[in-house]
Design a protein around this motif. Sequence first.
Motif, mmCIF file in Angstrom:
data_model
loop_
_atom_site.group_PDB
_atom_site.id
_atom_site.type_symbol
_atom_site.label_atom_id
_atom_site.label_comp_id
_atom_site.label_asym_id
_atom_site.label_seq_id
_atom_site.Cartn_x
_atom_site.Cartn_y
_atom_site.Cartn_z
ATOM 1 N N ALA A 1 74.626 40.153 43.165
ATOM 2 C CA ALA A 1 73.379 40.471 43.855
ATOM 3 C C ALA A 1 73.571 40.416 45.363
ATOM 4 C CB ALA A 1 72.266 39.518 43.417
ATOM 5 N N ALA A 2 74.298 39.397 45.843
ATOM 6 C CA ALA A 2 74.579 39.290 47.280
ATOM 7 C C ALA A 2 75.388 40.488 47.756
ATOM 8 C CB ALA A 2 75.329 37.991 47.570
ATOM 9 N N ASN A 3 76.361 40.923 46.960
ATOM 10 C CA ASN A 3 77.153 42.096 47.333
ATOM 11 C C ASN A 3 76.288 43.341 47.447
ATOM 12 O OD1 ASN A 3 79.444 40.531 47.265
ATOM 13 N ND2 ASN A 3 80.260 41.383 45.369
ATOM 14 N N HIS A 4 75.380 43.517 46.492
ATOM 15 C CA HIS A 4 74.576 44.741 46.452
ATOM 16 C C HIS A 4 73.480 44.761 47.517
ATOM 17 C CE1 HIS A 4 72.742 48.336 44.881
ATOM 18 N NE2 HIS A 4 71.608 47.715 44.613
ATOM 19 N N PHE A 5 72.789 43.625 47.651
ATOM 20 C CA PHE A 5 71.631 43.601 48.546
ATOM 21 C C PHE A 5 71.958 43.074 49.942
ATOM 22 C CE2 PHE A 5 69.665 43.402 44.279
ATOM 23 C CZ PHE A 5 68.884 44.549 44.360
ATOM 24 N N GLY A 6 73.144 42.501 50.119
ATOM 25 C CA GLY A 6 73.577 42.099 51.450
ATOM 26 C C GLY A 6 73.062 40.760 51.933
ATOM 27 N N PHE A 7 72.531 39.902 51.031
ATOM 28 C CA PHE A 7 72.111 38.583 51.511
ATOM 29 C C PHE A 7 73.317 37.638 51.519
ATOM 30 C CE2 PHE A 7 70.890 38.441 46.909
ATOM 31 C CZ PHE A 7 71.610 37.336 46.497
ATOM 32 N N ASP A 8 73.178 36.521 52.230
ATOM 33 C CA ASP A 8 74.262 35.550 52.357
ATOM 34 C C ASP A 8 74.383 34.747 51.060
ATOM 35 O OD1 ASP A 8 75.205 32.624 53.106
ATOM 36 O OD2 ASP A 8 75.961 33.954 54.687
#
Length: 641
Positions: free
Chosen positions: A555-562
Amino acid sequence: MLMIPPKQPAPIRIGNRLLGDGEPCYVIAEVGNNHNGDFDRAIALVDAAVAAGADCAKFQMRKLDEVYRASSLSGKDDDLAVEYTLDLLRRFELTTEQQKKIADYCASKGIQYLCTPWDAKSVAVLEGFGVQAYKVASADLTNLPLLARLIATGKTLIVSTGMSTTEEIKAAAEFLDERKAGYVLLHCQSTYPAALHNIHLRFMDTLREIHPLVGYSGHERGTAVSTAAVALGAIVIERHITLDREMEGPDHAASLEPEEFKALVTGIREVEAARGEKLAERALSQGELINRENLAKSLVAARDIEAGTVISDDDIAVKSPGQGLSPLKMPALIGKILKRKMAADDYFFQSDLDEGAAKARRYRFDRPWGVPVRYHDTERFLEICEPDIIEFHLSYSDMERDPAAYLSGTYDLGFVVHAPELFAGSKLMDLATPDEALRRYSLEQTQAVIDITRGLKKFFPKTKRPPIVANIGGFTMDEPLPPEEKAERYRIFAQSLKELDMDGVELTPQTMAPFPWHFGGQRHQNIFIFPEESAAFCARHDLRMCVDISHTKLAANHFGFDFAQGLAQLGPHTAHLHFGDAKGLDGEGLQVGEGEIDFDEIGKVLRKHAPTASFIPEIWQGHKNMGEGFWTALERLEGHI
């Protein structure tokens, strides 16, 4: 200097139809099992294929006792997805007489009847039909005995390459070439439906270096990609056809309805030539790995074998599912000295070729640790390791089983239950759906899981309030939800929580990946993805979560959150953890150290924000070979988390 153009491959033939460079693309309308066992629906699908302008209508034939291990057919010791697959195959099978009538009907309508045989007995039946070519399923690309039987017919073979590595494709092509088979290789992403970023159409150029005749078998949504494959030189296009994409069964979601199929054929006829760049290497997606395990073949013991035996041809059989050593490794296995005792139908593993598998021991962690189990393998896992907890992964058939048949006395350890995601009738759990009938069904099944969990407490008296890990739903088929509809899914789930009797247990929603794999195909997940949203929901409703590290990384990879910050937000609301590595957008459940996660970094975060949360290794097929994948993961995690 005179430039001599490369020699073009000679076309091959299916009946009176030529396949090759310069010939019209051969379009296969793959009915498969989309008739759902209904003969009249099968005839209607042939009519739809004729109306669309397809060159053939293709079906499938298999004798289950030839394709699957006896113990798999009994349902006593295989994975949840294998049980689901066998359930559908039994219910959706056409009789031999019905298949013959369909073949005759195709002839009367001027469309070719083709079929995919999954075993040698089915080949013999189809030879009696006068079938003019055979399709080889992706699951059987590595099945050398079946390939040899098909080559012996002298018919053209259309060979799918899904679920296979580049080296496996090369090995199968070499086998076909040595026997002078006439065949086409189909590039294929064996997930239903397939994610666009996994398809890599340019890999067709790499396939063309292996064998000059190449096509495409598509399972994506819509028609654009399949049309583009023709622009990249595909000489065969195969797509599933259905009367209704909403019907039960995994293939319908990746199929085209009649008008869509007609639009595809029209588009193909407009773009039949062009070339593009190639993809250097073929990578297997997570969905393909799932389907490879369920559908492909393994090397298994043909009979009981004693340790110390020198393995011969007669000791080895090729059977589904594909959870053991690939049939391509059969030559390397012959002549090896067996290091362990095997019963008939037991899998051979890579460790039977190498020095040996990772072994269990007592691991040391600063938090409770455990392993995932099914009822039937609980005792054998407890014999070889000393976990603090075990996590029961239930299938819908497990819900009908008596745990007392597998467990005895009491155990001085904790336990967690993982609720089924899939229930009978191809229903996915969804406690957040606006479909009230499905929500009511999901509530009934979830309550049944809660009751089962309460019943298990007598075996584990030290666990007062066992967590139930649940993928609670909130997914969509074709596109993610806008914010207002996503908020409505959270509201529906909150209502569902109020309607469940959870006395004595704890429902713990699992963090989800953006593209969950259902039936080996991609969906869009909408809730319990963003850490901030999930933490806020837990705070409002006094819930804790199961944080799946792999899912949250994707999810972090896809949406760009830390990623680390997200784990810190989830930490105070975390009851339990699943540890696996991750890569890209949908590479989940990888072995620790084989993805992109820095476990030292997240270990520091979790020690600070979720110091007491228990965990298990959640490694794809980690239970195989007596838990080899779990022990490897625990070795690599020790001292880091």
